[in-house]
Design a protein around this motif. Structure first.
Motif, PDB file in Angstrom:
ATOM      1  N   ASP A  83       0.823  -1.208   0.000  1.00 19.94           N
ATOM      2  CA  ASP A  83       0.000   0.000   0.000  1.00 19.94           C
ATOM      3  C   ASP A  83       0.859   1.261   0.000  1.00 19.94           C
ATOM      4  N   ARG A 163      -9.666  -6.808  -1.110  1.00 18.66           N
ATOM      5  CA  ARG A 163      -8.589  -6.732  -2.085  1.00 18.66           C
ATOM      6  C   ARG A 163      -8.075  -8.140  -2.383  1.00 18.66           C
ATOM      7  N   SER A 165      -5.023 -10.575  -4.297  1.00 18.36           N
ATOM      8  CA  SER A 165      -3.691 -10.675  -4.887  1.00 18.36           C
ATOM      9  C   SER A 165      -3.423 -12.155  -5.135  1.00 18.36           C
ATOM     10  N   HIS A 338      -9.802  -3.795   3.993  1.00 17.08           N
ATOM     11  CA  HIS A 338      -9.309  -2.442   4.239  1.00 17.08           C
ATOM     12  C   HIS A 338     -10.466  -1.510   4.605  1.00 17.08           C
ATOM     13  N   LEU A 353      -9.516  -0.617  -6.544  1.00 16.40           N
ATOM     14  CA  LEU A 353      -9.569  -2.050  -6.248  1.00 16.40           C
ATOM     15  C   LEU A 353     -10.426  -2.810  -7.254  1.00 16.40           C
ATOM     16  N   GLU A 356      -8.073  -3.305 -10.101  1.00 13.64           N
ATOM     17  CA  GLU A 356      -7.002  -4.228  -9.727  1.00 13.64           C
ATOM     18  C   GLU A 356      -7.512  -5.664  -9.664  1.00 13.64           C
ATOM     19  N   ARG A 357      -8.701  -5.852  -9.111  1.00 14.24           N
ATOM     20  CA  ARG A 357      -9.252  -7.199  -8.984  1.00 14.24           C
ATOM     21  C   ARG A 357      -9.453  -7.846 -10.346  1.00 14.24           C
TER      22      ARG A 357
END
Length: 377
Positions: A83, A163, A165, A338, A353, A356-357
């Motif tokens: 972050d 989030r 990853s 978060h 997000l 990003e996802r």
């Protein structure tokens, strides 16, 4: 649970080990009281580390019914859910990102329980308490990293941003041997791994796998050299102190697997793994000599050998590293939660997000398709 109360503790030793581990925290090596105590007592976390313990404990009528390993963070080091960009953007806008509240296991990018309780209502209450502590203390937010998928769903329902990853994990499909695993790979990949292992084992010595009382103080002395070398190159300075490994030996040597390459009785390279109920967790690697493919052999192939021999369901090899893909480690999604106090900043992160996802989902699909396994195998 109207009688539920939640308290914040600045030291893990304030909480009896049987109370902490009895919530389910004792089922994962990284959330055990003894692991977190080793971090604190060794000075690996605490003053001047950026990790200040602030553990949450939920009680009903005085009985501990849930816990969450939490830290007041004054930087973003040792978290592995990055972050730094958020911090820079918030500070450019005139905000103060640090300190923040972090629910995590320090320096450990391993999925495991974070809202630790047998009761979903307590798990939700622990999350709500994190947001309340952050708000009451004027913190920028509260974050839960490497939580389970079920915990991520609870957090999403309570308004925390989710989030995603990815890491690389080796899945054990009930293999009886390494050769049986290799048989599931494409011919080219199978031959490449066999050749790689042959070249690695040509370093002129032997490889040993040690656990429990097989691990002697001299082995930790050697591994400390390896860890210092890797830590200074990757992070500028090692996160863990020498005393941490001493405490790990005293309280958790049965949970440790130390794989060492030795020549003429002298360790020249090694990897530390922790043993879970159904997984082997690769943690640290280092060496004092460079030999072709020895890193892959000690960290990945030997871990697979050991997991097969002991019936573990998977090997988790830590953060990053697409080179793991060719060695049978497939992409696996990880989760974090978060909560951000500032409404405008929260909206900006939420928008990010979503994008990003989608990128993470696409990467996982592509990498899985690129995996070494035979099509239809």
């Amino acid at each position: 649970m109207t009688e539920l109360s939640i308290s914040v503790h600045a030291h893990i030793l304030d909480i009896p080990a049987e109370d902490w581990d009895g919530t389910g925290a004792g089922d994962n090596p990284f959330t055990t009281h003894r692991f977190l105590a080793a971090l604190e007592q060794s000075g690996s976390v605490g003053e001047r580390t950026g990790w200040h313990p602030s553990h949450l404990v939920a009680r009903v009528e005085g009985k501990v019914v849930g816990v969450a390993p939490c830290y007041l963070k004054t930087n973003s080091q040792g978290e592995y859910i990055f972050d730094h960009g958020w911090a820079e953007a918030y500070q450019r806008a005139g905000g103060q990102y640090y300190p923040k509240l972090q629910c995590a296991v320090p320096f450990t990018p391993v999925t495991g329980p974070r809202l630790i309780s047998a009761h979903p209502a307590v798990q939700g209450a622990l999350l709500e308490a994190m947001a309340q502590v952050a708000a009451d203390s004027g913190l920028s937010g509260a974050h839960v990293t490497f939580c389970t998928e079920a915990e991520a769903e609870i957090g999403g329902a309570l308004g925390f941003m989710t989030r995603s990853s990815q890491q690389f994990h080796w899945p054990n499909a009930g293999y009886a041997s390494f050769d049986e695993f290799l048989a599931q790979l494409s011919s080219r990949k199978r031959k490449a791994i066999r050749k790689e292992r042959e070249r690695a084992l040509a370093f002129g010595g032997t490889i040993v796998s040690l656990t429990g009382d097989q691990i002697q103080p001299a082995h930790w002395d050697a591994f400390w050299q390896f860890y210092q070398d890797t830590g200074s190159r990757k992070w500028g300075r090692p996160y863990l102190t020498r005393d941490f490994f001493q405490r790990l030996h005293q309280t958790m040597r049965d949970d440790c697997l130390l794989v060492l390459a030795e020549r003429e009785g002298r360790p020249i390279a090694g990897a530390l793994n922790l043993i879970g109920k159904d997984a082997l967790y690769g943690r640290y690697w280092g060496c004092i000599e460079d030999h072709a493919y020895l890193h892959f052999e000690i960290c990945y192939h030997q871990a697979i050998d050991w997991a097969i021999a002991h019936g573990l369901k998977r090997v988790e090899a830590g953060a990053q590293g697409e080179h793991k893909l060719a060695r049978g480690y497939l992409p696996s999604m990880t989760h974090s939660l978060h909560w951000v106090a500032d409404p405008g900043f929260r909206k900006a992160i939420a928008d990010y997000l979503v994008r990003e996802r989608a990128a993470v989902d696409e990467d996982i699909a592509i990498l899985t398709e690129m995996g070494p396994f035979r099509r239809g195998g």
